[in-house]
Enzyme design. Structure first.
Site, PDB file in Angstrom:
ATOM      1  N   LEU A 513       0.826  -1.212   0.000  1.00 49.39           N
ATOM      2  CA  LEU A 513       0.000   0.000   0.000  1.00 49.39           C
ATOM      3  C   LEU A 513       0.853   1.251   0.000  1.00 49.39           C
ATOM      4  CD1 LEU A 513      -2.594  -0.997   2.708  1.00 49.39           C
ATOM      5  CD2 LEU A 513      -3.110  -0.585   0.314  1.00 49.39           C
ATOM      6  N   GLY A 517       8.552   6.042   6.557  1.00 48.63           N
ATOM      7  CA  GLY A 517       9.835   6.147   7.220  1.00 48.63           C
ATOM      8  C   GLY A 517      10.063   5.003   8.193  1.00 48.63           C
ATOM      9  N   GLY A 519       8.759   1.869   7.742  1.00 50.12           N
ATOM     10  CA  GLY A 519       8.676   0.553   7.135  1.00 50.12           C
ATOM     11  C   GLY A 519       7.631   0.514   6.037  1.00 50.12           C
ATOM     12  N   VAL A 521       4.097  -0.860   4.140  1.00 58.98           N
ATOM     13  CA  VAL A 521       2.736  -1.175   4.555  1.00 58.98           C
ATOM     14  C   VAL A 521       2.067  -2.039   3.494  1.00 58.98           C
ATOM     15  CG1 VAL A 521       0.548  -0.239   5.307  1.00 58.98           C
ATOM     16  CG2 VAL A 521       2.630   1.049   5.692  1.00 58.98           C
ATOM     17  N   LYS A 535       1.826  -3.008   8.917  1.00 61.86           N
ATOM     18  CA  LYS A 535       3.047  -2.204   8.816  1.00 61.86           C
ATOM     19  C   LYS A 535       4.208  -3.055   9.284  1.00 61.86           C
ATOM     20  CE  LYS A 535       4.286   2.293   8.672  1.00 61.86           C
ATOM     21  NZ  LYS A 535       3.716   3.623   8.671  1.00 61.86           N
ATOM     22  N   ASP A 632       5.322  13.933  12.758  1.00 58.82           N
ATOM     23  CA  ASP A 632       5.373  13.783  11.306  1.00 58.82           C
ATOM     24  C   ASP A 632       3.965  13.937  10.753  1.00 58.82           C
ATOM     25  OD1 ASP A 632       6.487  13.513   8.852  1.00 58.82           O
ATOM     26  OD2 ASP A 632       6.800  11.353   8.956  1.00 58.82           O
TER      27      ASP A 632
END
Ligand code: NAG
Ligand code: NAG
Ligand code: NAG
Ligand code: NAG
Ligand code: NAG
Ligand code: NAG
Ligand code: NAG
Ligand code: NAG
Length: 824
Positions: A513, A517, A519, A521, A535, A632
């Site tokens: 998907l 940052g 990993g 998904v 994730k 973030d």
């Protein structure tokens, strides 16, 4: 006598070696330098056990040269003391000499000048001075002779601290010589000159340590030493590495820590950013790690709540008056500005009727105007307080054992905070009538209390009302989603790796998907046909498995309708995965930045999204039990459910990756260009305010349908913020939305959102509102403060930018998430 002749021979030898060969780099195994001897630019003095080394160095990228002391055996050059911090040598022609008078002088041989000396004149006459670097890191100058001279040296570097407190150094005052020992941050990593922050002892009342900015503005108080720990650090526990001591007597007052285990390296540093850090050397990792750093959150800001109020991070709002006190300016309290504090609701009689209310779990108030006696009992202490009308509170000065000593406060009680546990006890003086009304308040709510409560109640009511309205609005839109949230106490399910392999088709690339940052998904489908997002975390987390699991379980307890829900996790071998609910509508970025899609998102829907994000963020900042700073926040981290409700994703991940570093906000900053606040500095509140900044950018992007950092307008503007700012000042803000929103626009809501967005992106963190005020401002009709110029992030920092981040909602995103180490 034997010994002396041996050392003499040794020194003679050393002398010969030194003069025989200019290439000698470690002049003397015993770490000594005798009168008239010189240390040249590429020579050093090493302590007997080779723990420390003294010599010339150039910090970071600086071309200046300094004389300093650093650890000899540690692979990362770590300077703990600098002689000439404010007087650098411009070139490599320096010479350090011990004079016959016992003064260490640093000469610039090019210019022929003395740039630094250990003392301007020696008070006692010296015959045979010796300089020696000890294994403690202390450089001492003493008269050669018996050992006593070493304990009472003519001069020692431990009297003049740089930015580091080593074990055995004293942080405090010598009342006889008048020397004050305190440490001051470097200006920057490249410049050891005295910077803005210093840690000093305030000995005006009961002695306590203060973190000062520019030598006067208090940033943080450690709280007084209560016999076991600093009152401001209730979680400080005896540990196998070091032990604090607090000494107060006729001659000196100081704090100090000493190693329990002498094979460990630890140091306390005040960084150029104003953070005080306790670092511990890890031999296996070959790096300095945080041991325990003073927590840094909103309540650690000095006197956030003003006099006679207490700050509790678990409350919302955080400030509340002590019992028997009311806000001085209730209007300001209503908008969460409590700095004026509280005043008595009833005057003290100053007679025998006055009583005391007992508080527990506090950080004791500032001790500047306090008095103490270490032998009095608590009963004597109370009596003493009662007899002086300006005495406002008292408690034990030493809680260890059964408690002893007396500590009295006069005048305002400032900078109190309430902890969940392990805090100190304080007895606060109130008048007889107040004491009665507090005792009876359960049955009859006295008039004064009502006066205090009404404004507060109004705030609460207003918030409840707006939540209700919001809730009903949502209920109309959907009815079926009510089943979630009833599994609060269930343990978070642990998924097996095999289940997830099956669900994601062996992590097939077709199921990917997005990539973040933290990993990759993947989409997955469980047996029951439930869709999930998995994730798969990159393997950079510094946490152990146990901590990781605890952290995940904690984070799973964060439940809010505007946060993506964590369904479970998986730990197997090196794999760590988090399983989330699947969001069919993907990321907000795939809609608002897309020409055709964005037309489907009318104004009411956008406004609904803005409010939802604000609420989710408020929950993270303030209302949740973990107090998370997202760090973030950006459009691609906002996911939409089937009913277009916004859900913040990736929250708590910074926490997982930073471990306890997030709480301390020390050295890890994550973010994305375009959303990052211009200045990450100071302590906790600034980090919350940097989320507020990102939120402001988000609001403006959502209103305008343009990306902040890619926005270009007639070559004049290279980002959206600047453009919005100019239009706002010209009263032309509505131009922004003319394009796609058509008739659905509610003009006043749009203008209000833009206005609030601009308030959030102001340059100075302290000007930016908190999320509480943001929600109030968005939901009300009243006048708003004028925004000041926005801050722009000008990116020029140390970082590794190898992590591209976009949340799983999108595949089209190429924004960079940045991880800066020591960047703040
Ligand atoms: C350092 O020592 C070398 C000899 O090993 C010498 O040639 C050089 O000039 C010295 N450098 C300085 C800056 O003194
Ligand atoms: C210092 O030098 C290194 C390597 O040359 C460089 O990567 C870094 O950006 C420099 N730092 C500063 C603050 O100039
Ligand atoms: C230098 O000497 C003067 C006079 O003796 C004294 O007042 C001053 O504090 C000294 N300075 C330092 C840095 O020791
Ligand atoms: C001291 O620390 C070292 C290194 O961490 C450890 O190996 C040793 O067991 C410790 N000694 C004691 C007495 O705790
Ligand atoms: C005590 O607090 C009040 C209210 O903030 C302030 O006006 C006053 O100056 C303070 N007194 C002292 C001695 O700081
Ligand atoms: C402290 O209190 C004790 C007992 O009341 C008294 O004897 C002593 O003089 C006091 N010390 C000071 C410094 O006031
Ligand atoms: C009360 O305490 C204050 C502060 O220590 C002092 O200045 C004042 O003289 C005391 N008053 C009496 C009556 O003892
Ligand atoms: C505190 O009390 C304990 C136990 O009574 C005592 O050992 C210790 O020395 C006291 N500390 C100070 C700073 O007075």
């Amino acid at each position: 006598m034997e010994d002396r002749s041996v050392t003499k021979t040794k020194m003679l030898l050393a002398f010969l070696v030194l003069y025989a060969s200019t290439t000698c780099s470690q002049c003397d195994a015993a770490g000594t330098i005798s009168a008239s001897q010189t240390v040249r630019y590429n020579e050093t003095i090493v302590s007997p056990q080779e723990t420390f080394e003294l010599g010339f160095f150039s910090p970071g990228n600086s071309t200046n040269h300094y004389v300093g002391i650093w650890y000899k055996k540690i692979s990362i050059k770590t300077v703990v003391w600098v002689a000439n911090r404010n007087a650098p040598l411009r070139d490599a022609n320096g010479k350090l000499t011990l004079t016959l008078q016992g003064v260490l002088i640093l000469r610039d041989t090019t210019m022929g000048t003395i740039v630094w000396s250990s003392e301007n004149s020696s008070t006692t006459s010296v015959m045979n001075p010796i300089g020696q670097l000890l294994d403690t890191g202390n450089f001492i100058i003493y008269e050669e002779g018996d050992d006593h001279n070493q304990e009472d040296p003519i001069w020692q570097s431990f009297d003049f601290l740089t930015d580091t407190l080593l074990p055995g150094m004293k942080n405090g005052k010598n009342l006889v010589t008048g020397i004050e020992r305190y440490y001051t941050s470097w200006k920057s990593e490249d410049d050891p000159a005295a910077g803005d922050f210093s840690v000093r002892l305030d000995s005006r009342g009961y002695p306590e340590l203060l973190l000062l900015r520019d030598g006067q503005e208090i940033k943080f108080r450690s709280g007084p030493w209560n016999g076991l720990r600093f009152s401001g650090n209730p979680n400080m526990k005896p540990n196998p590495i070091y032990k604090y001591t607090f000494v107060v007597n006729q001659r000196e007052i100081y704090y100090q820590y000493n190693l329990v285990n002498t094979s460990v390296y630890t140091r306390l540093v005040v960084q150029p950013t104003g953070h005080i850090e306790r670092l511990l050397w890890h031999d296996s990792k070959q790096k300095w790690d945080f041991h325990s750093d003073p927590e840094s959150d909103h309540c650690d800001q000095y006197a956030v709540c003003g006099p006679f109020a207490s700050c509790n991070i678990y409350n919302s709002p955080v400030c509340s008056c002590l019992k028997g006190f009311e806000p001085i300016s209730p209007d300001e309290w209503r908008v969460a500005d409590s700095t004026h504090g509280c005043r008595r609701t009833a005057r003290l009689d100053c007679g025998p009727g006055d009583g005391f209310i007992r508080y527990t779990n506090l950080k004791l108030p500032e001790t500047q105007r306090s008095w103490y006696n270490q032998t009095m009992t608590l009963v004597e202490c109370e009596k003493m307080c009662k007899t002086n009308c300006s005495c406002t509170a008292y408690t034990y000065s030493n809680i260890s054992g059964t408690g002893s000593g007396c500590l009295l406060w006069f005048g305002n009680l400032t900078d109190i905070r309430t902890f969940a546990e392990n805090g100190d006890t304080l007895y606060v003086r109130v008048s007889a009538s107040e004491l009665d009304s507090i005792k009876n308040s359960k049955s009859s709510g006295a008039g004064r209390r009502v006066r205090v409560l009404v404004p507060m109640a109004l705030v609460v009511l207003a918030m409840l009302l707006s939540m209700c309205l919001f809730y009903r609005y949502n209920m109309k839109k959907k009815q079926q989603q009510e089943t979630s949230g009833n599994n609060e106490d269930l343990e978070l399910p642990l998924f097996g790796l095999s289940t997830l392999l099956k669900a994601t088709n062996n992590f097939s690339i077709n199921n990917k998907l997005g990539e973040g940052g933290f990993g990759l998904v993947y989409k997955g489908v469980l047996k029951g046909e439930q869709e999930i997002a998995v994730k798969r975390l990159a393997k950079t987390s510094t946490q152990g498995l146990h901590e990781f699991k605890n952290e995940v379980i904690l984070i799973s307890k964060l439940q809010h309708r505007n946060l993506v829900k964590l369904l479970g996790y998986c730990i197997e071998g090196a794999e760590k995965m988090l399983i989330y609910e699947y969001m069919p509508n993907k990321g907000l970025d795939s809609i608002i930045f897309d020409k055709t899609q964005s037309e489907l998102l009318d104004w009411p829907a956008r406004y609904h999204i803005i409010l939802g994000i604000a609420r989710g963020l408020l929950y993270l900042h303030q209302d949740s039990r973990l107090r998370i700073i997202h760090r973030d926040l950006k459009v691609s981290n906002i996911l939409l459910d089937t009913d277009m409700n916004p859900k913040i994703s990736d929250f708590g991940l910074a926490r997982i990756f930073g471990g306890n570093q997030l709480e301390a906000n020390t050295n890890r900053v994550v973010g994305t260009y375009g959303y990052m606040a211009p200045k990450y500095a100071g302590s906790g509140i600034f980090s919350i305010k940097s989320d507020v900044y990102s939120f402001g950018v988000l609001v403006l992007e959502i209103v305008c349908g343009e990306k902040n950092k890619e926005f270009v307008y007639k070559d004049n503007w290279n980002n959206l913020l600047g453009y919005v700012w100019v239009l706002h000042n010209e009263g032309e803000s509505l131009q922004l939305v003319a394009k796609c929103l058509g008739e659905s626009v509610n003009v006043s809501q749009v203008l209000r959102s833009i206005h609030v967005g601009l308030l959030c992106v102001q340059r100075h963190p302290e000007d930016r509102p908190t999320m509480t005020s943001v929600i109030m401002m968005l939901g009300s009709e009243g006048p708003l403060p004028s925004p000041k110029e926005p801050g722009f992030y000008v990116g020029k920092t140390k970082q590794d930018t190898n992590q591209s981040s976009c949340s799983y909602g999108t595949g089209s995103n190429n924004e960079l998430s940045i991880t800066m180490l020591n960047g703040r």
